[in-house]
Design an enzyme around this catalytic site. Structure first.
Site, PDB file in Angstrom:
ATOM      1  N   LYS A  11       6.398   2.029  -1.533  1.00 44.77           N
ATOM      2  CA  LYS A  11       5.969   3.406  -1.869  1.00 44.77           C
ATOM      3  C   LYS A  11       7.174   4.072  -2.531  1.00 44.77           C
ATOM      4  O   LYS A  11       8.157   3.657  -2.560  1.00 44.77           O
ATOM      5  CB  LYS A  11       5.341   3.866  -0.450  1.00 44.77           C
ATOM      6  CG  LYS A  11       4.298   3.143   0.053  1.00 44.77           C
ATOM      7  CD  LYS A  11       3.577   3.922   1.209  1.00 44.77           C
ATOM      8  CE  LYS A  11       2.667   3.271   2.014  1.00 44.77           C
ATOM      9  NZ  LYS A  11       1.789   3.842   2.853  1.00 44.77           N
ATOM     10  N   TYR A  51      -7.239   4.366  -1.648  1.00 47.49           N
ATOM     11  CA  TYR A  51      -7.233   4.943  -0.388  1.00 47.49           C
ATOM     12  C   TYR A  51      -8.725   5.615   0.009  1.00 47.49           C
ATOM     13  O   TYR A  51      -8.847   6.416   0.882  1.00 47.49           O
ATOM     14  CB  TYR A  51      -6.272   6.062  -0.080  1.00 47.49           C
ATOM     15  CG  TYR A  51      -4.763   5.284   0.131  1.00 47.49           C
ATOM     16  CD1 TYR A  51      -4.485   4.505   0.945  1.00 47.49           C
ATOM     17  CD2 TYR A  51      -3.972   5.489  -1.016  1.00 47.49           C
ATOM     18  CE1 TYR A  51      -3.440   3.991   1.084  1.00 47.49           C
ATOM     19  CE2 TYR A  51      -2.558   4.919  -0.864  1.00 47.49           C
ATOM     20  CZ  TYR A  51      -2.340   4.268   0.320  1.00 47.49           C
ATOM     21  OH  TYR A  51      -1.204   3.417   0.632  1.00 47.49           O
ATOM     22  N   PHE A  59      -5.291  14.031   5.996  1.00 49.00           N
ATOM     23  CA  PHE A  59      -4.122  13.623   5.092  1.00 49.00           C
ATOM     24  C   PHE A  59      -4.213  13.186   3.541  1.00 49.00           C
ATOM     25  O   PHE A  59      -3.469  12.763   2.927  1.00 49.00           O
ATOM     26  CB  PHE A  59      -3.047  12.877   5.959  1.00 49.00           C
ATOM     27  CG  PHE A  59      -3.660  11.502   6.423  1.00 49.00           C
ATOM     28  CD1 PHE A  59      -3.772  10.489   5.609  1.00 49.00           C
ATOM     29  CD2 PHE A  59      -4.171  11.411   7.687  1.00 49.00           C
ATOM     30  CE1 PHE A  59      -4.428   9.290   5.867  1.00 49.00           C
ATOM     31  CE2 PHE A  59      -4.692  10.108   8.056  1.00 49.00           C
ATOM     32  CZ  PHE A  59      -4.513   9.206   7.460  1.00 49.00           C
ATOM     33  N   ARG A  87       2.483  -7.369   8.772  1.00 41.24           N
ATOM     34  CA  ARG A  87       2.271  -6.337   9.624  1.00 41.24           C
ATOM     35  C   ARG A  87       3.498  -6.179  10.670  1.00 41.24           C
ATOM     36  O   ARG A  87       4.230  -5.106  10.993  1.00 41.24           O
ATOM     37  CB  ARG A  87       0.974  -6.064   9.915  1.00 41.24           C
ATOM     38  CG  ARG A  87      -0.010  -5.353   8.942  1.00 41.24           C
ATOM     39  CD  ARG A  87      -1.354  -5.500   9.221  1.00 41.24           C
ATOM     40  NE  ARG A  87      -1.780  -4.067   9.909  1.00 41.24           N
ATOM     41  CZ  ARG A  87      -2.120  -2.982   9.489  1.00 41.24           C
ATOM     42  NH1 ARG A  87      -1.932  -2.938   8.207  1.00 41.24           N
ATOM     43  NH2 ARG A  87      -2.367  -2.146  10.483  1.00 41.24           N
ATOM     44  N   THR A  93       2.815   2.289  11.565  1.00 39.92           N
ATOM     45  CA  THR A  93       2.604   3.338  10.416  1.00 39.92           C
ATOM     46  C   THR A  93       3.605   4.524  10.655  1.00 39.92           C
ATOM     47  O   THR A  93       4.188   4.951   9.559  1.00 39.92           O
ATOM     48  CB  THR A  93       1.007   3.814  10.558  1.00 39.92           C
ATOM     49  OG1 THR A  93       0.197   2.914  10.549  1.00 39.92           O
ATOM     50  CG2 THR A  93       0.765   4.770   9.370  1.00 39.92           C
ATOM     51  N   ARG A 104       9.789  -0.541   8.146  1.00 42.14           N
ATOM     52  CA  ARG A 104       9.314   1.045   8.283  1.00 42.14           C
ATOM     53  C   ARG A 104      10.782   1.623   9.084  1.00 42.14           C
ATOM     54  O   ARG A 104      11.153   2.817   8.987  1.00 42.14           O
ATOM     55  CB  ARG A 104       8.177   1.288   8.796  1.00 42.14           C
ATOM     56  CG  ARG A 104       7.256   1.261   7.649  1.00 42.14           C
ATOM     57  CD  ARG A 104       5.665   1.354   8.204  1.00 42.14           C
ATOM     58  NE  ARG A 104       4.621   1.143   7.121  1.00 42.14           N
ATOM     59  CZ  ARG A 104       3.663   0.863   7.404  1.00 42.14           C
ATOM     60  NH1 ARG A 104       3.088   0.584   8.571  1.00 42.14           N
ATOM     61  NH2 ARG A 104       2.596   1.217   6.540  1.00 42.14           N
ATOM     62  N   ASN A 114       6.088   6.211   4.417  1.00 39.89           N
ATOM     63  CA  ASN A 114       6.499   5.224   5.384  1.00 39.89           C
ATOM     64  C   ASN A 114       6.891   3.861   4.674  1.00 39.89           C
ATOM     65  O   ASN A 114       6.590   2.671   5.105  1.00 39.89           O
ATOM     66  CB  ASN A 114       5.332   4.962   6.271  1.00 39.89           C
ATOM     67  CG  ASN A 114       3.948   4.602   5.763  1.00 39.89           C
ATOM     68  OD1 ASN A 114       3.993   4.461   4.623  1.00 39.89           O
ATOM     69  ND2 ASN A 114       3.019   4.282   6.722  1.00 39.89           N
ATOM     70  N   HIS A 117       3.459  -0.586   2.293  1.00 40.61           N
ATOM     71  CA  HIS A 117       2.096  -0.841   2.813  1.00 40.61           C
ATOM     72  C   HIS A 117       1.848  -2.251   2.939  1.00 40.61           C
ATOM     73  O   HIS A 117       2.434  -3.045   2.445  1.00 40.61           O
ATOM     74  CB  HIS A 117       1.170  -0.219   1.629  1.00 40.61           C
ATOM     75  CG  HIS A 117      -0.573  -0.800   1.853  1.00 40.61           C
ATOM     76  ND1 HIS A 117      -1.310  -0.036   2.933  1.00 40.61           N
ATOM     77  CD2 HIS A 117      -1.175  -2.032   1.395  1.00 40.61           C
ATOM     78  CE1 HIS A 117      -2.486  -0.743   2.807  1.00 40.61           C
ATOM     79  NE2 HIS A 117      -2.328  -1.573   1.885  1.00 40.61           N
ATOM     80  N   GLU A 128      -7.361  -5.386  -2.346  1.00 38.38           N
ATOM     81  CA  GLU A 128      -6.164  -4.680  -2.775  1.00 38.38           C
ATOM     82  C   GLU A 128      -5.433  -5.370  -3.795  1.00 38.38           C
ATOM     83  O   GLU A 128      -5.054  -4.668  -4.708  1.00 38.38           O
ATOM     84  CB  GLU A 128      -5.366  -4.253  -1.627  1.00 38.38           C
ATOM     85  CG  GLU A 128      -6.141  -3.348  -0.708  1.00 38.38           C
ATOM     86  CD  GLU A 128      -5.307  -2.988   0.654  1.00 38.38           C
ATOM     87  OE1 GLU A 128      -5.995  -2.266   1.660  1.00 38.38           O
ATOM     88  OE2 GLU A 128      -4.387  -3.730   1.081  1.00 38.38           O
TER      89      GLU A 128
HETATM   90  P1  CMP Z   1      -0.675   2.822   5.241  1.00 36.33           P
HETATM   91  O1  CMP Z   1      -1.090   2.418   6.479  1.00 36.33           O
HETATM   92  O2  CMP Z   1       0.079   1.814   4.122  1.00 36.33           O
HETATM   93  O3  CMP Z   1      -2.205   3.168   4.501  1.00 36.33           O
HETATM   94  C1  CMP Z   1      -2.682   4.731   4.902  1.00 36.33           C
HETATM   95  C2  CMP Z   1      -1.549   5.715   4.682  1.00 36.33           C
HETATM   96  O4  CMP Z   1      -1.819   6.845   4.754  1.00 36.33           O
HETATM   97  C3  CMP Z   1      -0.359   5.400   5.649  1.00 36.33           C
HETATM   98  O5  CMP Z   1       0.132   3.995   5.295  1.00 36.33           O
HETATM   99  C4  CMP Z   1       0.294   6.416   5.409  1.00 36.33           C
HETATM  100  O6  CMP Z   1       1.076   6.656   4.422  1.00 36.33           O
HETATM  101  C5  CMP Z   1      -0.700   7.533   5.512  1.00 36.33           C
HETATM  102  N1  CMP Z   1      -0.860   7.966   6.883  1.00 36.33           N
HETATM  103  C6  CMP Z   1      -1.676   7.516   7.782  1.00 36.33           C
HETATM  104  N2  CMP Z   1      -1.711   8.266   9.008  1.00 36.33           N
HETATM  105  C7  CMP Z   1      -1.016   9.578   8.412  1.00 36.33           C
HETATM  106  C8  CMP Z   1      -0.879  10.982   8.949  1.00 36.33           C
HETATM  107  N3  CMP Z   1      -1.424  11.054  10.340  1.00 36.33           N
HETATM  108  N4  CMP Z   1      -0.474  11.682   8.316  1.00 36.33           N
HETATM  109  C9  CMP Z   1      -0.015  11.422   7.128  1.00 36.33           C
HETATM  110  N5  CMP Z   1      -0.191  10.346   6.383  1.00 36.33           N
HETATM  111  C10 CMP Z   1      -0.565   9.485   7.297  1.00 36.33           C
END
Ligand code: CMP
Length: 139
Positions: A11, A51, A59, A87, A93, A104, A114, A117, A128
């Site tokens: 990212k 997304y 968010f 994962r 996350t 991460r 983060n 992905h 994807e």
């Molecule tokens: P990822 O799981 O790769 O894909 C969805 C993304 O949304 C996640 O990574 C984060 O970058 C973002 N995300 C998920 N939860 C939150 C949250 N509570 N607040 C902000 N961003 C989020």
């Protein structure tokens, strides 16, 4: 993608911090083979499509702005049990909850920024990968 492939994307926060090489090294050292890879950028609209599943989440707008704010490195990876093993390698996350030594835990700066992905199912890995790579590029 019959269980041995996953999709990932480094990212904008991690690419911007010059951590691309370190993250790819961890991925390869964990036994994943890179099948396809590029450095690219998404428009806000493309990020919104990627997304779309999160459209109703509070968010979503911030996430689309962040994901289109800089370069990303999407990749297709191959390894037995790829989705689950990847994962585990990237961690939770929220980096505050990510296990020690995960990508991460080492490189993410917030729950949004983060670092990386990882697809959550074989079906999404295939979808994807198709979002970024043509059939020819993937095989
Ligand atoms: P990822 O799981 O790769 O894909 C969805 C993304 O949304 C996640 O990574 C984060 O970058 C973002 N995300 C998920 N939860 C939150 C949250 N509570 N607040 C902000 N961003 C989020």
């Amino acid at each position: 993608m019959a269980g041995n492939r996953t999709f990932t994307m480094i990212k904008p926060d991690a690419v911007g911090a010059n951590n691309t090489g370190a993250i790819i090294k961890m991925i390869e050292e964990a036994g994943f083979r890179i099948v396809a890879m590029k450095m690219t950028k998404m428009s806000g609209e493309r990020a919104g499509q990627f997304y779309a599943v999160h459209k109703e989440r509070p968010f979503y707008a911030d996430l689309c702005a962040y994901m289109s704010s800089g370069h990303i490195v999407p990749m297709v990876l191959e390894k037995e049990n790829a989705v689950a093993d990847f994962r585990t390698l990237i961690g939770a996350t929220n980096p505050k909850e990510a296990a020690e030594g995960t990508i991460r835990s080492l490189f993410a700066t917030s729950i949004e920024a983060n670092a990386i992905h990882g697809s959550d199912s074989d079906e999404n890995a295939s979808l994807e990968a198709g979002f970024f790579f043509s059939e020819t590029e993937r095989f």
